[in-house]
Scaffold this active site. Structure first.
Site, PDB file in Angstrom:
ATOM      1  N   HIS A  82     -16.818   7.289   7.504  1.00 25.28           N
ATOM      2  CA  HIS A  82     -15.557   7.916   7.095  1.00 25.28           C
ATOM      3  C   HIS A  82     -15.566   9.393   7.465  1.00 25.28           C
ATOM      4  CE1 HIS A  82     -11.933   8.550   4.729  1.00 25.28           C
ATOM      5  NE2 HIS A  82     -12.478   9.691   4.345  1.00 25.28           N
ATOM      6  N   ASP A 161      -5.645   5.361  -6.796  1.00 29.15           N
ATOM      7  CA  ASP A 161      -5.738   6.500  -5.880  1.00 29.15           C
ATOM      8  C   ASP A 161      -4.418   6.727  -5.157  1.00 29.15           C
ATOM      9  OD1 ASP A 161      -7.283   8.592  -4.426  1.00 29.15           O
ATOM     10  OD2 ASP A 161      -6.697   7.350  -2.728  1.00 29.15           O
ATOM     11  N   ARG A 168      -1.085  14.395  -6.516  1.00 33.76           N
ATOM     12  CA  ARG A 168      -1.855  15.613  -6.182  1.00 33.76           C
ATOM     13  C   ARG A 168      -1.215  16.334  -5.007  1.00 33.76           C
ATOM     14  NH1 ARG A 168      -7.172  13.146  -4.689  1.00 33.76           N
ATOM     15  NH2 ARG A 168      -7.711  15.246  -4.051  1.00 33.76           N
ATOM     16  N   SER A 183     -11.736  10.096  -4.829  1.00 32.97           N
ATOM     17  CA  SER A 183     -10.672   9.435  -4.074  1.00 32.97           C
ATOM     18  C   SER A 183     -11.258   8.739  -2.841  1.00 32.97           C
ATOM     19  CB  SER A 183      -9.640  10.503  -3.670  1.00 32.97           C
ATOM     20  OG  SER A 183      -8.805  10.048  -2.647  1.00 32.97           O
ATOM     21  N   LYS A 187     -12.386   4.314  -2.370  1.00 25.93           N
ATOM     22  CA  LYS A 187     -11.852   3.454  -1.303  1.00 25.93           C
ATOM     23  C   LYS A 187     -12.986   2.885  -0.443  1.00 25.93           C
ATOM     24  CE  LYS A 187      -8.977   6.806  -0.458  1.00 25.93           C
ATOM     25  NZ  LYS A 187      -7.973   7.776  -0.104  1.00 25.93           N
TER      26      LYS A 187
END
Ligand code: URA
Length: 435
Positions: A82, A161, A168, A183, A187
């Protein structure tokens, strides 16, 4: 605990228990807790922070709000990757095939671009015919067959989320390390990988602009991953200029193909080798990073990684001829050069400004529902650390629309910081790592 007391506790700098956090997030998803209350809590967290235990509890609460993906039908250690979001970041298009080529399954759920950063799904969809909408059985079957699939998110993953992130975004509470870490990691963990390698971007154009902040985020995410039993490691990489030279969907696919066939920009190749080596070690394919690097270099230089990309394109319904002959990928009708206004050395290239310029040309979306133009974008002809003479081309803009060109041209020019200072060096690509 009533929501009011929960918010007050964080406003006063107190620490929540796991049960309190789980109850608050559940209440927010159920609608028992209002947007106003959740926003107030996020702002209190913004100022008073979350402890490591609170981050883990928030991650758990968010995972429990939705489905979890079970990848156990795919044999082997599944390693996910990621990136916290950069400009010109096409690493997944290169890394996925490299990892599959050394025999590790790469089962990746990716996202679309929003704002100034691009998304892997949009890049892949610039290949004519290619679909990223595979259902779960087809996704698993493809990874079993060719070792590789890159698809859009399926299932109802981490709905808490989705709701909290949108809130947010509207309330100026995105940039908090605990909230970002929970967050992202919720995921990643819900998506089912056994091991996770994180690329934490640092610099202008990234969430974290300084190395200490980026390190703090990397450490928080690695801690969360490990506490959920996933082997996790992070690299901190520079985003004081875009990665590689291409920004824009089809342009980035072309650059990924060049890298997969032994060429491509040096920084892109290097980052893929560094991230890939971490993945290979965590996935048990190699004993150490040095062995992994040699193996991965071979996949780029002998065509085996490129062959994996061809197989992915074929399996996902894309036109393989467009990969074999990248000039058949979408191309913009017109090009314009952005010329250096003075001589000197390029000190930095503002990634944020270039990401926004790409968006202005049409390669990205401002709102989820916007359509994008796969062909347009920017190719950098100079990178930081290089000398320029007045009148040299700094960048080539690929465009289809004059109004959009006008919106991007000056911004691209302003993104280049040209200095007459001596001894300006290239900004470092790898700024650190966290295990
Ligand atoms: N990316 C995410 O998924 N979440 C954040 O909070 C920030 C970046």
């Amino acid at each position: 605990m009533r929501a009011y007391e929960f918010i007050l506790a964080k406003r006063m700098g107190e620490t929540h228990s796991e049960a309190e956090i789980v109850d608050f997030i559940k209440g927010y998803v159920d609608g028992r807790i209002s947007d106003a209350q959740a926003a107030a809590w996020c702002m209190a967290v913004y100022f008073n922070k979350l402890s490591r235990d609170e981050m883990a509890a928030l991650t758990k609460a968010m995972i429990e709000s939705g489905d979890r993906i079970n990848l156990s039908a795919i044999e082997g250690i599944k390693v996910d990757k990621h990136s916290t979001g950069g400009v010109g970041d096409k690493t997944t298009l290169v890394l996925g095939p490299m990892i599959a080529a050394i025999g590790l399954p790469f089962a990746k759920m990716s996202g679309r671009g929003l704002g100034h950063t691009g998304g892997t799904l949009d890049k892949l969809e610039s290949i004519p015919g290619l679909t990223v909408e595979l259902d779960r059985p087809r996704f698993v079957k493809q990874v079993g067959k060719i070792g590789l699939a890159v698809v859009g998110q399926t299932g109802n993953l981490v709905p808490a989320d989705k709701k909290l992130y949108a809130l947010r975004d509207e309330t100026a509470t995105v940039e908090n390390i605990g909230l970002i870490a929970a967050s992202i990691m919720s995921k990643k963990i819900a998506a089912g990988a056994d091991a996770i390698v994180l690329d934490v971007k640092c610099g202008r154009g990234a969430f974290m602009t300084t190395v200490p902040e980026a390190r703090e985020l990397a450490e928080a995410m690695v801690h969360i991953g490990n506490s959920f039993g996933r082997k996790t490691a992070a690299i901190i990489s520079g985003m004081d200029q875009p990665l590689g030279r291409a920004i824009g969907n089809a342009l980035e696919v072309k650059e990924a193909i060049a890298t997969l066939t032994g060429g491509g920009p040096e920084d892109l190749r290097e980052l893929c080798l560094v991230l890939g080596a971490k993945m290979a070690v965590l996935g048990g394919a190699c004993r150490d990073a040095a062995e992994a690097r040699l193996l991965l270099e071979k996949t780029l230089d002998n065509g085996t990684a490129f062959e994996k990309l061809r197989l992915l394109v074929q399996e996902q319904g894309g036109d393989v001829a467009a990969i074999d002959h990248p000039e058949r990928l979408p191309g913009a009708a017109r090009q314009e050069e952005v010329l250096a206004p003075s001589s000197g050395t390029v000190k930095a290239i503002d990634s944020l400004a270039l990401g926004l310029s790409g968006m202005a040309l049409g390669s990205g979306r401002e709102r989820k529902e916007d359509s994008i133009d796969y062909a347009v974008g920017i190719v950098l002809n100079k990178k930081a650390g290089q000398k320029v003479n007045q009148g040299d081309s700094l960048a080539t803009l690929h465009y289809n629309n004059d109004v959009r060109l006008a919106a991007a041209r000056n911004r691209v020019l302003e993104a280049f910081q040209i200095t007459r200072e001596p001894n300006v060096s290239e900004p470092p690509l790898i700024l650190g790592s966290v295990e």
